[in-house]
Design a protein around this motif. Structure first.
Motif, PDB file in Angstrom:
ATOM      1  N   SER A 136      -6.440  10.194   2.290  1.00  0.00           N
ATOM      2  CA  SER A 136      -6.771   9.282   1.198  1.00  0.00           C
ATOM      3  C   SER A 136      -5.587   8.364   0.944  1.00  0.00           C
ATOM      4  O   SER A 136      -4.437   8.753   1.150  1.00  0.00           O
ATOM      5  CB  SER A 136      -7.057  10.063  -0.079  1.00  0.00           C
ATOM      6  OG  SER A 136      -8.199  10.856   0.083  1.00  0.00           O
ATOM      7  N   LEU A 137      -5.878   7.178   0.485  1.00  0.00           N
ATOM      8  CA  LEU A 137      -4.821   6.233   0.149  1.00  0.00           C
ATOM      9  C   LEU A 137      -4.750   6.047  -1.358  1.00  0.00           C
ATOM     10  O   LEU A 137      -5.760   6.155  -2.053  1.00  0.00           O
ATOM     11  CB  LEU A 137      -5.088   4.868   0.794  1.00  0.00           C
ATOM     12  CG  LEU A 137      -5.048   4.806   2.316  1.00  0.00           C
ATOM     13  CD1 LEU A 137      -5.379   3.390   2.777  1.00  0.00           C
ATOM     14  CD2 LEU A 137      -3.696   5.224   2.841  1.00  0.00           C
ATOM     15  N   VAL A 155      -2.478  -1.704   2.942  1.00  0.00           N
ATOM     16  CA  VAL A 155      -3.536  -0.746   3.248  1.00  0.00           C
ATOM     17  C   VAL A 155      -3.721  -0.652   4.768  1.00  0.00           C
ATOM     18  O   VAL A 155      -3.850   0.441   5.327  1.00  0.00           O
ATOM     19  CB  VAL A 155      -4.859  -1.133   2.552  1.00  0.00           C
ATOM     20  CG1 VAL A 155      -6.007  -0.278   3.038  1.00  0.00           C
ATOM     21  CG2 VAL A 155      -4.704  -1.020   1.032  1.00  0.00           C
ATOM     22  N   ALA A 156      -3.731  -1.784   5.436  1.00  0.00           N
ATOM     23  CA  ALA A 156      -3.886  -1.786   6.903  1.00  0.00           C
ATOM     24  C   ALA A 156      -2.734  -1.057   7.574  1.00  0.00           C
ATOM     25  O   ALA A 156      -2.932  -0.247   8.482  1.00  0.00           O
ATOM     26  CB  ALA A 156      -3.983  -3.229   7.405  1.00  0.00           C
ATOM     27  N   GLN A 157      -1.503  -1.338   7.145  1.00  0.00           N
ATOM     28  CA  GLN A 157      -0.323  -0.692   7.735  1.00  0.00           C
ATOM     29  C   GLN A 157      -0.353   0.808   7.526  1.00  0.00           C
ATOM     30  O   GLN A 157      -0.167   1.594   8.458  1.00  0.00           O
ATOM     31  CB  GLN A 157       0.951  -1.281   7.115  1.00  0.00           C
ATOM     32  CG  GLN A 157       2.221  -0.598   7.550  1.00  0.00           C
ATOM     33  CD  GLN A 157       3.431  -1.087   6.756  1.00  0.00           C
ATOM     34  OE1 GLN A 157       3.350  -2.045   6.006  1.00  0.00           O
ATOM     35  NE2 GLN A 157       4.547  -0.393   6.904  1.00  0.00           N
ATOM     36  N   GLY A 166      -2.967   2.682   6.714  1.00  0.00           N
ATOM     37  CA  GLY A 166      -4.138   3.220   7.400  1.00  0.00           C
ATOM     38  C   GLY A 166      -3.851   3.459   8.871  1.00  0.00           C
ATOM     39  O   GLY A 166      -4.210   4.519   9.415  1.00  0.00           O
ATOM     40  N   ARG A 167      -3.205   2.509   9.549  1.00  0.00           N
ATOM     41  CA  ARG A 167      -2.840   2.689  10.959  1.00  0.00           C
ATOM     42  C   ARG A 167      -1.898   3.878  11.119  1.00  0.00           C
ATOM     43  O   ARG A 167      -2.036   4.665  12.053  1.00  0.00           O
ATOM     44  CB  ARG A 167      -2.188   1.417  11.513  1.00  0.00           C
ATOM     45  CG  ARG A 167      -3.169   0.326  11.846  1.00  0.00           C
ATOM     46  CD  ARG A 167      -2.505  -0.818  12.623  1.00  0.00           C
ATOM     47  NE  ARG A 167      -1.431  -1.458  11.901  1.00  0.00           N
ATOM     48  CZ  ARG A 167      -1.589  -2.444  11.018  1.00  0.00           C
ATOM     49  NH1 ARG A 167      -2.800  -2.917  10.757  1.00  0.00           N
ATOM     50  NH2 ARG A 167      -0.547  -2.982  10.403  1.00  0.00           N
ATOM     51  N   TYR A 195      -9.223  14.096   6.777  1.00  0.00           N
ATOM     52  CA  TYR A 195      -9.144  12.685   6.397  1.00  0.00           C
ATOM     53  C   TYR A 195      -7.882  12.485   5.569  1.00  0.00           C
ATOM     54  O   TYR A 195      -7.288  13.438   5.076  1.00  0.00           O
ATOM     55  CB  TYR A 195     -10.380  12.255   5.601  1.00  0.00           C
ATOM     56  CG  TYR A 195     -10.462  12.868   4.224  1.00  0.00           C
ATOM     57  CD1 TYR A 195      -9.956  12.198   3.114  1.00  0.00           C
ATOM     58  CD2 TYR A 195     -11.033  14.122   4.036  1.00  0.00           C
ATOM     59  CE1 TYR A 195     -10.017  12.767   1.851  1.00  0.00           C
ATOM     60  CE2 TYR A 195     -11.102  14.689   2.778  1.00  0.00           C
ATOM     61  CZ  TYR A 195     -10.599  14.004   1.691  1.00  0.00           C
ATOM     62  OH  TYR A 195     -10.658  14.570   0.442  1.00  0.00           O
ATOM     63  N   HIS A 240      -1.754   6.568   9.284  1.00  0.00           N
ATOM     64  CA  HIS A 240      -2.510   7.816   9.121  1.00  0.00           C
ATOM     65  C   HIS A 240      -3.333   8.154  10.366  1.00  0.00           C
ATOM     66  O   HIS A 240      -3.444   9.308  10.747  1.00  0.00           O
ATOM     67  CB  HIS A 240      -3.431   7.750   7.897  1.00  0.00           C
ATOM     68  CG  HIS A 240      -2.709   7.952   6.606  1.00  0.00           C
ATOM     69  ND1 HIS A 240      -2.069   9.126   6.283  1.00  0.00           N
ATOM     70  CD2 HIS A 240      -2.525   7.119   5.559  1.00  0.00           C
ATOM     71  CE1 HIS A 240      -1.523   9.008   5.097  1.00  0.00           C
ATOM     72  NE2 HIS A 240      -1.774   7.804   4.633  1.00  0.00           N
ATOM     73  N   VAL A 241      -3.914   7.111  10.986  1.00  0.00           N
ATOM     74  CA  VAL A 241      -4.703   7.331  12.194  1.00  0.00           C
ATOM     75  C   VAL A 241      -3.789   7.842  13.292  1.00  0.00           C
ATOM     76  O   VAL A 241      -4.061   8.773  13.989  1.00  0.00           O
ATOM     77  CB  VAL A 241      -5.440   6.051  12.637  1.00  0.00           C
ATOM     78  CG1 VAL A 241      -6.056   6.219  14.013  1.00  0.00           C
ATOM     79  CG2 VAL A 241      -6.501   5.689  11.612  1.00  0.00           C
TER      80      VAL A 241
END
Length: 151
Positions: free
Chosen positions: A133-134, A143-145, A147-148, A131, A150-151
């Motif tokens: 972490s942010l 956060v969205a940017q 998070g994408r 995983y 990292h995925v």
């Protein structure tokens, strides 16, 4: 303890930590040298309280372990946790104890000539989930940017 400091360079807004902009990352390496010439390495959690963790290791933990048998990990750690209980059950003291524990296990693996996971019973899996972490960005768009990414 050895403090390392690296600049935190990220795209987008600067994350916050304890109400302050986070522009660098601190890591505390814990080095333990045995009289047999084996060096064990651990890492103590640092974050914004790195000064207190460094002091805990240098002035409270290290004096209690110099000259002790590094093969007696469980006994040594139990004594330290009990002896330092009034210093807190979390935070800098426990972060320092964690770094010492990791370093002692590193020494155990080196003495045995085996990777640590084998000393602890081997691997039950061929892979492990991971995983990311942010940090606290405070902006949903960031956060969205991130998070994408990292995925």
């Amino acid at each position: 303890p050895i403090l390392t400091t690296m600049p935190l360079v990220l795209d987008g807004p600067v994350p916050m930590s304890s109400g302050q902009p986070k522009r660098e990352v601190h890591t505390i390496l814990v080095r333990v040298d045995t009289d047999e010439g084996i060096t064990g390495w651990g890492e103590a959690f640092a974050l914004s309280g790195w000064m207190a963790t460094m002091a805990a290791i240098e002035h409270t933990i290290a004096p209690r372990v110099v000259g002790r048998d590094p093969t007696q990990i469980a006994q040594l750690m139990q004594e330290l946790y009990r002896g330092l209980y009034n210093c807190g059950r979390s935070g800098p003291m426990v972060f320092g104890l964690s770094g010492l524990d990791i370093a002692l296990w590193d020494i155990a693996g080196k003495r045995a000539g085996k990777p640590l996971y084998q000393l602890l019973g081997g691997s039950a899996r061929a892979s492990l989930p991971a995983y990311a972490s942010l940090l606290r960005y405070g902006e949903a768009k960031a956060v969205a940017q991130i998070g994408r990414a990292h995925v």
